[in-house]
Scaffold this active site. Structure first.
Site, PDB file in Angstrom:
ATOM      1  N   HIS A 153     -33.373  51.823 -27.455  1.00  0.00           N
ATOM      2  CA  HIS A 153     -33.184  51.009 -26.030  1.00  0.00           C
ATOM      3  C   HIS A 153     -34.510  51.695 -24.999  1.00  0.00           C
ATOM      4  CE1 HIS A 153     -31.063  51.004 -21.958  1.00  0.00           C
ATOM      5  NE2 HIS A 153     -31.449  49.834 -22.150  1.00  0.00           N
TER       6      HIS A 153
HETATM    7 CA    CA Z   1     -35.948  48.421 -27.771  1.00  0.00          CA
END
Ligand code: CA
Ligand code: ZLM
Ligand code: ZN
Length: 393
Positions: A184
């Site tokens: 992320h």
């Molecule tokens: Ca990513």
């Protein structure tokens, strides 16, 4: 004879400093700056440098680093002593000020130089877009998306992406950030949480208890406090192990087209973390060079100023294949470069797989079980579409 010529009607620049590879996170640390050398060797062997403007990136200045980062953090980075390698047995858990000195973000020799070079390349790339000297600018040494304003995180110390986007915002009203690293893009998301001038979209493996950094749920779309213009401007695409090219390409193109239609960015910053490829030492996806690079191709076709950053990628020969192929896409030569890796490529032996003739797209990957259902992917697209109702005029 490579036959590679300049693309007609647009300009590509390549920002790289060979000094980056001299830095070592430690013998068994997964991050190997040497993968940049392998990438550059493939790019040069194919003659791609003839179709681009090649710049030796400079180090970012203290003022540039503090355009985002806290000055006490940058001061500390500049002055902290490298820790003994291997870790001191007398002091196994040293100086964790600013999260520095643990096993993810070790203090190594030349750390400040490494950080400034990564930042300098990304800043140079962004400035070439701003001055219209480049239409696509490439900084494979950047893409360090976890670094926070005053904290190192996940192998990242300086957030070169944030520095680059801040430059783009001097010229463009809105910038779209896209992140195809398997992790992320939390640092970039956080930096622009309270503005509607940057929309962040991250595709990643999401398993909060078992996979770093644990953030990036589908429902996390920016703090929905009362007067936050940044609400709804963070998009997260949480995925499970084993996603394949076909599913990823469909998700990417569906989501990015809708985002572009609603948000109407003036420029795109694409983080091309190569740990989303099959066979990565840390990642768990099943993407091939074809699927990974189709994201670059799609962004290029949107026709907006585009900056390409590196990022993760822990199986160096796969990283080099993907980023070299994506460089070919940038200069428009992906369909006419020979698939076989040129015989004179330095370290060509490193690309050999099972004694086959090495090719640029073929990667080594244990097939992983695909744990992504079409039903789940459709739900993701539905949620994103609903978020986008709050975006744009
Ligand atoms: Ca990513
Ligand atoms: N331990 N050595 C991606 C950043 C991922 C945090 C669990 C460390 C490793 C990993 C380091 C040699 C990007 C975590 C992991 C073991 C706490 C992560 C040193 C192996 C080693 O062998 C290793 C002694 C090291 C680190 C594995 N760390 C794997 N995953 C993540 C950070 C960065 O790709 O997104 C962008 C460049 N960290 O899971 C722990 C919780 C530290
Ligand atoms: Zn990663």
């Amino acid at each position: 004879e490579h036959g590679i010529t300049r693309p007609k009607g647009y300009n590509v620049s390549f920002h790289y400093n060979p000094d980056m590879e001299k830095h070592h996170f430690g013998m068994t640390h997964p991050m190997k700056p040497w993968r940049l050398t392998l990438t550059k060797s493939l790019v040069s062997a194919y003659g791609m440098n003839f179709a681009m403007d090649n710049y030796t990136a400079r180090a970012a200045t203290y003022e540039e680093l503090t355009s985002y980062h806290a000055s006490d953090y940058v001061d500390h980075l500049a002055t902290v002593a490298p820790q003994p390698q291997p870790l001191d047995v007398e002091n196994p858990n040293p100086d964790l000020k600013f999260n520095l000195g643990g096993s993810d973000c070790p203090l190594f020799e030349g750390l400040y130089n490494y950080c400034s070079l990564s930042g300098g390349a990304s800043l140079d790339a962004a400035r070439k877009l701003c001055s219209n000297q480049s239409d696509i600018a490439i900084a494979w040494g950047g893409g360090l998306h976890h670094a926070k304003k005053a904290e190192a995180s996940g192998f990242c110390y300086i957030n070169d992406i944030v520095l680059g986007i801040l430059q783009l915002l001097r010229i463009h009203a809105r910038v779209l950030y896209i992140d195809i690293d398997v992790h992320h893009g939390d640092g970039v998301e956080e930096a622009f949480f309270s503005t509607d001038r940057v929309m962040t979209v991250s595709f990643h493996k999401y398993d909060p208890l078992n996979f770093f950094p644990g953030t990036g749920a589908l429902e996390d779309n920016g703090p929905k406090s009362e007067h936050n213009p940044g609400a709804h401007h963070a998009i997260n695409v949480p995925l499970n192990d084993g996603i394949n090219d076909e599913q990823y390409k469909w998700l990417f193109e569906t989501i990015i087209q809708r985002v572009v239609d609603k948000f109407r960015p003036g420029a795109i910053a694409l983080q091309c973390g190569a740990d989303s490829l099959a066979g990565d030492r840390l990642g768990k996806f099943n993407l091939l060079v074809q699927g990974h690079s189709s994201c670059v191709e799609f962004c290029k076709k949107l026709g907006l100023p585009l900056i390409l950053f590196g990022g993760g990628g822990y199986t160096p020969k796969n990283v080099a294949r993907a980023w070299a192929y994506e460089t070919a896409i940038a200069i428009g030569h992906q369909d006419d470069i020979p698939s076989q890796i040129p015989i004179h490529t330095p370290w060509r032996d490193r690309f050999k797989i099972d004694s086959l003739l090495p090719t640029i797209q073929q990667i080594l990957g244990e097939p992983r079980q695909n744990r992504n259902t079409q039903k789940k992917l459709t739900e993701i697209v539905q949620h994103v579409t609903e978020q986008l109702r709050f975006v744009g005029a």
